[in-house]
Scaffold this motif. Sequence first.
Motif, short mmCIF file in Angstrom:
data_model
loop_
_atom_site.label_atom_id
_atom_site.label_comp_id
_atom_site.label_asym_id
_atom_site.label_seq_id
_atom_site.Cartn_x
_atom_site.Cartn_y
_atom_site.Cartn_z
N VAL A 315 -2.66 -13.95 2.38
CA VAL A 315 -2.25 -12.60 1.96
C VAL A 315 -3.28 -11.54 2.30
N PHE A 316 -4.46 -11.97 2.72
CA PHE A 316 -5.51 -11.02 3.07
C PHE A 316 -6.52 -11.72 3.97
N GLY A 317 -7.12 -10.96 4.85
CA GLY A 317 -8.19 -11.48 5.69
C GLY A 317 -9.33 -10.50 5.73
N GLY A 318 -10.54 -10.99 5.60
CA GLY A 318 -11.67 -10.08 5.62
C GLY A 318 -12.88 -10.68 6.28
N GLU A 319 -13.67 -9.83 6.91
CA GLU A 319 -14.94 -10.25 7.49
C GLU A 319 -16.02 -9.35 6.91
N PRO A 320 -17.12 -9.91 6.41
CA PRO A 320 -18.14 -9.09 5.76
C PRO A 320 -18.71 -7.96 6.63
N SER A 321 -18.47 -8.00 7.92
CA SER A 321 -18.91 -6.92 8.79
C SER A 321 -18.20 -5.61 8.48
N GLY A 322 -17.09 -5.69 7.73
CA GLY A 322 -16.35 -4.47 7.38
C GLY A 322 -14.95 -4.43 7.92
N ALA A 323 -14.43 -5.55 8.41
CA ALA A 323 -13.07 -5.63 8.93
C ALA A 323 -12.15 -6.20 7.86
N TRP A 324 -11.14 -5.42 7.46
CA TRP A 324 -10.25 -5.81 6.36
C TRP A 324 -8.81 -5.79 6.85
N ILE A 325 -8.08 -6.89 6.63
CA ILE A 325 -6.74 -7.05 7.19
C ILE A 325 -5.75 -7.40 6.08
N TRP A 326 -4.71 -6.59 5.94
CA TRP A 326 -3.59 -6.90 5.06
C TRP A 326 -2.40 -7.24 5.96
N PRO A 327 -2.08 -8.53 6.13
CA PRO A 327 -1.08 -8.93 7.12
C PRO A 327 0.30 -8.35 6.88
N ASP A 328 0.63 -8.02 5.64
CA ASP A 328 1.93 -7.39 5.40
C ASP A 328 1.98 -5.97 5.94
N GLU A 329 0.82 -5.38 6.18
CA GLU A 329 0.75 -4.03 6.72
C GLU A 329 0.55 -4.05 8.24
N THR A 330 -0.50 -4.73 8.66
CA THR A 330 -0.82 -4.84 10.08
C THR A 330 -1.86 -5.93 10.24
N LEU A 331 -1.92 -6.53 11.41
CA LEU A 331 -2.92 -7.56 11.70
C LEU A 331 -4.17 -6.98 12.34
N CYS A 332 -4.24 -5.67 12.39
CA CYS A 332 -5.45 -5.00 12.88
C CYS A 332 -6.33 -4.61 11.70
N PRO A 333 -7.66 -4.80 11.79
CA PRO A 333 -8.54 -4.25 10.75
C PRO A 333 -8.34 -2.74 10.67
N ASP A 334 -7.97 -2.26 9.50
CA ASP A 334 -7.61 -0.84 9.33
C ASP A 334 -8.58 -0.20 8.35
N GLY A 335 -9.63 0.44 8.89
CA GLY A 335 -10.64 1.06 8.06
C GLY A 335 -10.10 2.15 7.15
N PRO A 336 -9.28 3.08 7.64
CA PRO A 336 -8.73 4.11 6.76
C PRO A 336 -7.86 3.54 5.63
N LEU A 337 -7.05 2.53 5.92
CA LEU A 337 -6.25 1.90 4.87
C LEU A 337 -7.17 1.27 3.83
#
Length: 453
Positions: A315-337
């Motif tokens: 349901v979520f993917g994250g990398e401590p470098s600052g990349a945050w992914i909500w797969p229901d929204e998009t599979l791209c790390p979305d900083g503004p979201l």
Amino acid sequence: MFGTSGIRGEVGDEVTAELALSVGRALAAEGYERVVVGRDVRESGAMLVDALTAGVRECGGDVVDVGIAPTPTVARGVDWLDADAGVVVTASHNPATDNGIKLWSPSGQAFDGERREAIADRVENERYDLESWDGLGTRRHHEGLLERHVETITDTVAGPDTGVESALEGLDVVVDVGNGAGSVTADALVELGASVRTLNAQQDGRFPGRPSEPNAETLADLQQLVGATDADLGVAHDGDGDRMMAVDERGEFVPKDLLLALFARKAATDGTRVAAPVDTSLAVDDTLEHVGASVTRTAVGDVYVAERATEDDVVFGGEPSGAWIWPDETLCPDGPLAACKLAAMAAHEGSLATLVDDLETYPIRRTSIEVDDKAAVMDRVEATVRERDLEVDALDGVRIDHGDGWTLVRPSGTEPVVRITAEARDPERAEALFEDACGIVRDAAEEATPEAE
């Protein structure tokens, strides 16, 4: 040719107009007929976009040029504009001397290994299908993608039961854009009703305000401003806006793993999983255990986190470098979201500092050891730990699960060093695991060094 984050390197050396032209040709020759292209604020980007779009058109593909835009805006735009692929010319958090090329699929996911290999094969073997004069593709410019990204974020964060304009009413946020392309964040926060102040908001590919990568060292100005005012939190992006880091109302940098834990806990429910790299803290595991969820570990790199996030129960993917992914929204790390979701947490679930202080933290040790032959050293490290009958994961380096802690030995992708990380819930145990791992690596390095004649 491709690293874990696309093509990246110094302009005029690894990254040239010739390379961009070749990638554009390869995309169209591979069957991507309609390609969305955007770039970050680096001056070299204009040249590289011209070359890449020429390559696409030369092989019959059509280009939709969206100009300067955050990486997640372009990645989302592949679907919004009914395209076959997207390209962002960016070096993300790298210094101004660098640039790069990252490729995106309509799902918002970065090109996976198979797709990257297909493009690399065509470039390396110059396998292109050049069109004649009457078969060339077109290039048109498109406006409005930034506004659509803002609208999408505000609809997501506000939800169906809250007016968009009042969702974050009363919240004071400082946005450090880092001279990059991430203006979407400030616009979305304003639309959601927050009061917004900006730092380094002028676009400048030299990144004069601070280095492009947002971390505890580079965000001193943001920490000082938030701590000295009545701001509720600060958020910061890298040059292309796919990364997001945060500062709480005390002016303290939020540790990366704890930010991951906050997002993960908010997204997870009983029986679900969160994707995170092999170097992620036990704090995330323990936070998720309280809600009945678990961590599934990936290789280091947001592209690998995104690949795992395609699985149904992630349901979520994250990398401590600052990349945050909500797969229901998009599979791209979305900083503004991510920035707006974090602001919503601070507005409705308690202050950011309170949320952070509620999480467990554990001692973690890190170092690097210089070696002559990384591959040989890693082979010996893996053989040694397997002889001990330990629980070993060789997905990315050698990760050993000790139950009450873990160690990771991983070769650097860019330097002649092997990196060592150890964490445990008890400080003395963390130190013991760390010293043991260092000893294993030193012994392996000594065995891998040929004796002088």
